[in-house]
Design a protein around this motif. Structure first.
Motif, short mmCIF file in Angstrom:
data_model
loop_
_atom_site.label_atom_id
_atom_site.label_comp_id
_atom_site.label_asym_id
_atom_site.label_seq_id
_atom_site.Cartn_x
_atom_site.Cartn_y
_atom_site.Cartn_z
N LEU A 144 42.85 81.10 36.02
CA LEU A 144 43.55 82.01 35.52
C LEU A 144 43.20 83.58 34.21
O LEU A 144 43.98 84.31 34.74
N LYS A 145 42.35 82.45 34.14
CA LYS A 145 41.72 84.10 32.43
C LYS A 145 41.24 84.88 33.79
O LYS A 145 41.37 86.30 34.07
N VAL A 146 40.10 85.08 34.50
CA VAL A 146 40.17 85.63 35.49
C VAL A 146 40.80 86.58 36.11
O VAL A 146 40.81 88.07 36.60
N MET A 147 41.67 85.93 37.24
CA MET A 147 43.12 86.66 37.32
C MET A 147 43.89 87.77 36.78
O MET A 147 43.67 88.77 37.20
N ARG A 148 43.88 87.26 35.24
CA ARG A 148 44.58 88.10 34.30
C ARG A 148 43.59 89.64 34.04
O ARG A 148 43.84 90.43 34.29
N ALA A 149 41.88 89.23 34.14
CA ALA A 149 41.41 90.45 33.97
C ALA A 149 41.38 91.12 35.31
O ALA A 149 40.75 92.40 35.49
N GLN A 150 41.37 90.36 36.37
CA GLN A 150 41.61 91.48 38.02
C GLN A 150 43.52 91.74 38.06
O GLN A 150 43.19 92.72 38.60
N ARG A 151 44.04 91.71 36.86
CA ARG A 151 45.21 91.95 36.61
C ARG A 151 45.97 92.26 38.86
O ARG A 151 46.52 92.57 38.62
N ALA A 152 45.57 90.49 38.81
CA ALA A 152 46.37 90.61 40.14
C ALA A 152 48.17 90.25 39.70
O ALA A 152 48.49 89.89 38.64
N PRO A 153 48.70 90.78 40.56
CA PRO A 153 49.96 91.39 40.83
C PRO A 153 50.60 89.71 40.82
O PRO A 153 52.31 89.88 40.51
N TRP A 154 50.11 88.75 41.27
CA TRP A 154 51.16 87.76 41.28
C TRP A 154 51.04 86.68 40.75
O TRP A 154 51.21 86.11 40.61
N LEU A 155 50.71 87.34 39.38
CA LEU A 155 50.78 86.08 37.89
C LEU A 155 52.13 86.72 37.72
O LEU A 155 52.29 85.94 36.80
N VAL A 156 52.68 87.41 38.10
CA VAL A 156 54.22 87.92 37.29
C VAL A 156 54.74 86.25 37.69
O VAL A 156 55.76 86.02 37.40
N ALA A 157 54.76 85.67 38.78
CA ALA A 157 55.49 84.42 39.08
C ALA A 157 54.72 83.19 39.01
O ALA A 157 54.84 81.75 38.87
N THR A 158 53.37 83.24 37.87
CA THR A 158 52.88 81.82 37.19
C THR A 158 53.19 81.29 36.90
O THR A 158 53.34 79.59 36.82
N ARG A 159 54.32 81.58 36.26
CA ARG A 159 55.39 80.59 34.86
C ARG A 159 56.49 79.72 36.45
O ARG A 159 55.88 78.68 36.39
N VAL A 160 56.76 79.93 37.66
CA VAL A 160 56.77 79.52 38.44
C VAL A 160 56.16 79.12 40.12
O VAL A 160 57.04 77.87 41.24
N ASP A 161 55.50 79.06 39.85
CA ASP A 161 54.50 79.33 40.97
C ASP A 161 54.15 77.52 41.85
O ASP A 161 53.79 77.23 41.25
N PRO A 162 55.04 77.32 42.52
CA PRO A 162 54.81 75.65 42.91
C PRO A 162 52.89 75.27 43.32
O PRO A 162 52.20 74.48 42.46
N TYR A 163 52.11 76.55 42.90
CA TYR A 163 50.93 76.62 43.27
C TYR A 163 50.20 75.73 42.05
O TYR A 163 48.67 75.53 42.03
N PHE A 164 50.71 76.20 40.70
CA PHE A 164 50.55 75.87 39.20
C PHE A 164 50.96 74.79 38.90
O PHE A 164 51.07 74.89 37.87
N ALA A 165 51.79 74.15 39.53
CA ALA A 165 52.60 72.72 38.83
C ALA A 165 52.07 72.00 38.33
O ALA A 165 52.12 71.85 37.43
N PRO A 166 51.24 71.31 39.28
CA PRO A 166 49.73 70.74 37.94
C PRO A 166 49.20 71.20 36.50
O PRO A 166 49.30 69.98 35.72
N LEU A 167 49.36 72.50 36.74
CA LEU A 167 49.19 72.81 34.88
C LEU A 167 50.35 73.21 34.35
O LEU A 167 49.75 72.91 32.93
#
Length: 135
Positions: free
Chosen positions: A96-119
């Protein structure tokens, strides 16, 4: 690794996701097997195996990712989600920190993204979401 994102079939991706999160794993497997992208199919099948408590496919898929591949935001997203479902939370958070460094546009949904639910149960994930300004 050759992620063939140009071949991504978004309809199949969303069909897979719907079945996967509804825990209809036979249907999710059928959707994964019907995608045009071999790379995406293998990621989806590894996710199904991880949800079923089998870690072999996920481990094999992860072995196919090299450091250079994670420079591609789609690869990093897939990496993070699979690590999360495999229970490899430290690796997922690092991704996730790499994604932030990449400025990945879908980070905006991180809090609700079901693929990140286990986290979501991790304090580090809550802190990360706050750092993104999404809390």
């Amino acid at each position: 690794l050759n992620p063939d994102f140009a071949k991504r079939d978004w309809l199949t991706y969303f069909q897979f996701s719907g079945h996967f999160f509804a825990e209809r794993f036979d249907e999710a497997t059928k959707a994964a097997n019907s995608t045009n992208s071999e790379w995406e199919k293998n990621w989806q099948l590894a996710l199904v195996d991880a949800r079923l408590g089998k870690k072999h496919l996920g481990s094999v898929w992860l072995e196919g990712i090299d450091a250079k591949a994670t420079e591609i935001p789609d690869v990093t997203y897939s990496y993070v989600s699979l690590q999360a479902f495999l229970g490899n939370f430290d690796e997922a958070m690092a991704g996730l920190k790499v994604m932030r460094a990449q400025r990945a546009p879908w980070l905006v949904a991180t809090r609700v993204d079901p693929y990140f639910a286990p986290l979501r149960k991790l304090p580090a994930f809550s802190d990360f979401v706050k750092q993104l300004g999404l809390a």
